[in-house]
Design a protein around this motif. Structure first.
Motif, PDB file in Angstrom:
ATOM      1  N   THR A  40       0.829  -1.208   0.000  1.00 17.00           N
ATOM      2  CA  THR A  40       0.000   0.000   0.000  1.00 17.00           C
ATOM      3  C   THR A  40       0.860   1.254   0.000  1.00 17.00           C
ATOM      4  O   THR A  40       0.579   2.205  -0.735  1.00 17.00           O
ATOM      5  CB  THR A  40      -0.926  -0.010   1.228  1.00 17.00           C
ATOM      6  N   LEU A  41       1.922   1.263   0.792  1.00 17.07           N
ATOM      7  CA  LEU A  41       2.793   2.436   0.848  1.00 17.07           C
ATOM      8  C   LEU A  41       3.525   2.662  -0.466  1.00 17.07           C
ATOM      9  O   LEU A  41       3.697   3.808  -0.899  1.00 17.07           O
ATOM     10  CB  LEU A  41       3.791   2.308   1.996  1.00 17.07           C
ATOM     11  N   GLU A  42       3.952   1.589  -1.119  1.00 24.97           N
ATOM     12  CA  GLU A  42       4.609   1.744  -2.422  1.00 24.97           C
ATOM     13  C   GLU A  42       3.644   2.300  -3.462  1.00 24.97           C
ATOM     14  O   GLU A  42       4.015   3.161  -4.261  1.00 24.97           O
ATOM     15  CB  GLU A  42       5.157   0.397  -2.898  1.00 24.97           C
ATOM     16  N   LEU A  43       2.423   1.837  -3.423  1.00 27.88           N
ATOM     17  CA  LEU A  43       1.428   2.311  -4.377  1.00 27.88           C
ATOM     18  C   LEU A  43       1.067   3.772  -4.129  1.00 27.88           C
ATOM     19  O   LEU A  43       0.934   4.553  -5.074  1.00 27.88           O
ATOM     20  CB  LEU A  43       0.178   1.428  -4.293  1.00 27.88           C
ATOM     21  N   VAL A  44       0.948   4.160  -2.869  1.00 25.94           N
ATOM     22  CA  VAL A  44       0.677   5.567  -2.541  1.00 25.94           C
ATOM     23  C   VAL A  44       1.846   6.448  -2.979  1.00 25.94           C
ATOM     24  O   VAL A  44       1.656   7.537  -3.519  1.00 25.94           O
ATOM     25  CB  VAL A  44       0.382   5.719  -1.032  1.00 25.94           C
ATOM     26  N   ARG A  45       3.058   5.958  -2.791  1.00 25.24           N
ATOM     27  CA  ARG A  45       4.231   6.710  -3.235  1.00 25.24           C
ATOM     28  C   ARG A  45       4.216   6.902  -4.746  1.00 25.24           C
ATOM     29  O   ARG A  45       4.496   7.994  -5.252  1.00 25.24           O
ATOM     30  CB  ARG A  45       5.515   5.999  -2.823  1.00 25.24           C
ATOM     31  N   LEU A  46       3.839   5.877  -5.488  1.00 25.84           N
ATOM     32  CA  LEU A  46       3.754   5.997  -6.943  1.00 25.84           C
ATOM     33  C   LEU A  46       2.700   7.014  -7.370  1.00 25.84           C
ATOM     34  O   LEU A  46       2.897   7.747  -8.342  1.00 25.84           O
ATOM     35  CB  LEU A  46       3.440   4.637  -7.572  1.00 25.84           C
ATOM     36  N   VAL A  47       1.601   7.068  -6.630  1.00 27.06           N
ATOM     37  CA  VAL A  47       0.554   8.039  -6.954  1.00 27.06           C
ATOM     38  C   VAL A  47       1.055   9.452  -6.697  1.00 27.06           C
ATOM     39  O   VAL A  47       0.864  10.349  -7.518  1.00 27.06           O
ATOM     40  CB  VAL A  47      -0.731   7.748  -6.134  1.00 27.06           C
ATOM     41  N   ILE A  66      -6.884   4.186  -2.295  1.00 33.28           N
ATOM     42  CA  ILE A  66      -6.006   3.007  -2.282  1.00 33.28           C
ATOM     43  C   ILE A  66      -6.021   2.350  -0.911  1.00 33.28           C
ATOM     44  O   ILE A  66      -6.164   1.133  -0.789  1.00 33.28           O
ATOM     45  CB  ILE A  66      -4.573   3.407  -2.685  1.00 33.28           C
ATOM     46  N   VAL A  67      -5.897   3.157   0.132  1.00 34.45           N
ATOM     47  CA  VAL A  67      -5.856   2.603   1.493  1.00 34.45           C
ATOM     48  C   VAL A  67      -7.184   1.935   1.841  1.00 34.45           C
ATOM     49  O   VAL A  67      -7.209   0.788   2.314  1.00 34.45           O
ATOM     50  CB  VAL A  67      -5.511   3.711   2.511  1.00 34.45           C
ATOM     51  N   PHE A  68      -8.302   2.626   1.588  1.00 35.00           N
ATOM     52  CA  PHE A  68      -9.600   2.041   1.930  1.00 35.00           C
ATOM     53  C   PHE A  68      -9.963   0.876   1.022  1.00 35.00           C
ATOM     54  O   PHE A  68     -10.647  -0.052   1.449  1.00 35.00           O
ATOM     55  CB  PHE A  68     -10.698   3.108   1.908  1.00 35.00           C
TER      56      PHE A  68
END
Length: 108
Positions: A40-47, A66-68
């Motif tokens: 989740t953190l990697e995906l948020v960073r990419l966003v 993404i988190v929810f």
């Protein structure tokens, strides 16, 4: 006020018959590879760094989605209720601010 909130959630649940195109696109994109295998953190960073193939112009709301989405395991009904709770929370904050403004103006 609480009764109105529960009534509104009940009425809203009857309206949840289909999803919006953006929700479908995001759910398919974030549950397919290569994004599905990321944390989740990697995906948020990419966003936030705009390194995805999507044109994400609202990184904060996309990050919350993404988190929810990961917490709800992609269940659309749960995501809609989370959205409805956010709307209720914002309405309650707005009413609190407006009431406090009225009380301040009465004191003056």
């Amino acid at each position: 006020m609480c009764c109105i909130a529960f009534l509104w959630l009940f009425v809203l649940s009857a309206q949840m018959i289909t999803d919006v195109w953006d929700e479908t696109t995001a759910r398919v994109f974030f549950t397919s590879e290569p994004t599905a295998s990321l944390s989740t953190l990697e995906l948020v960073r990419l966003v936030w760094l705009h390194e995805l193939g999507l044109n994400v112009y609202r990184p904060l709301s996309s990050s919350l989605f993404i988190v929810f989405n990961r917490l709800a395991d992609g269940n659309l009904l749960v995501l809609r209720y989370i959205n409805a709770l956010f709307v209720l929370a914002s309405v309650s904050v707005l009413s609190f601010v407006l009431l406090s403004k009225v009380k301040i103006s009465e004191v003056r």
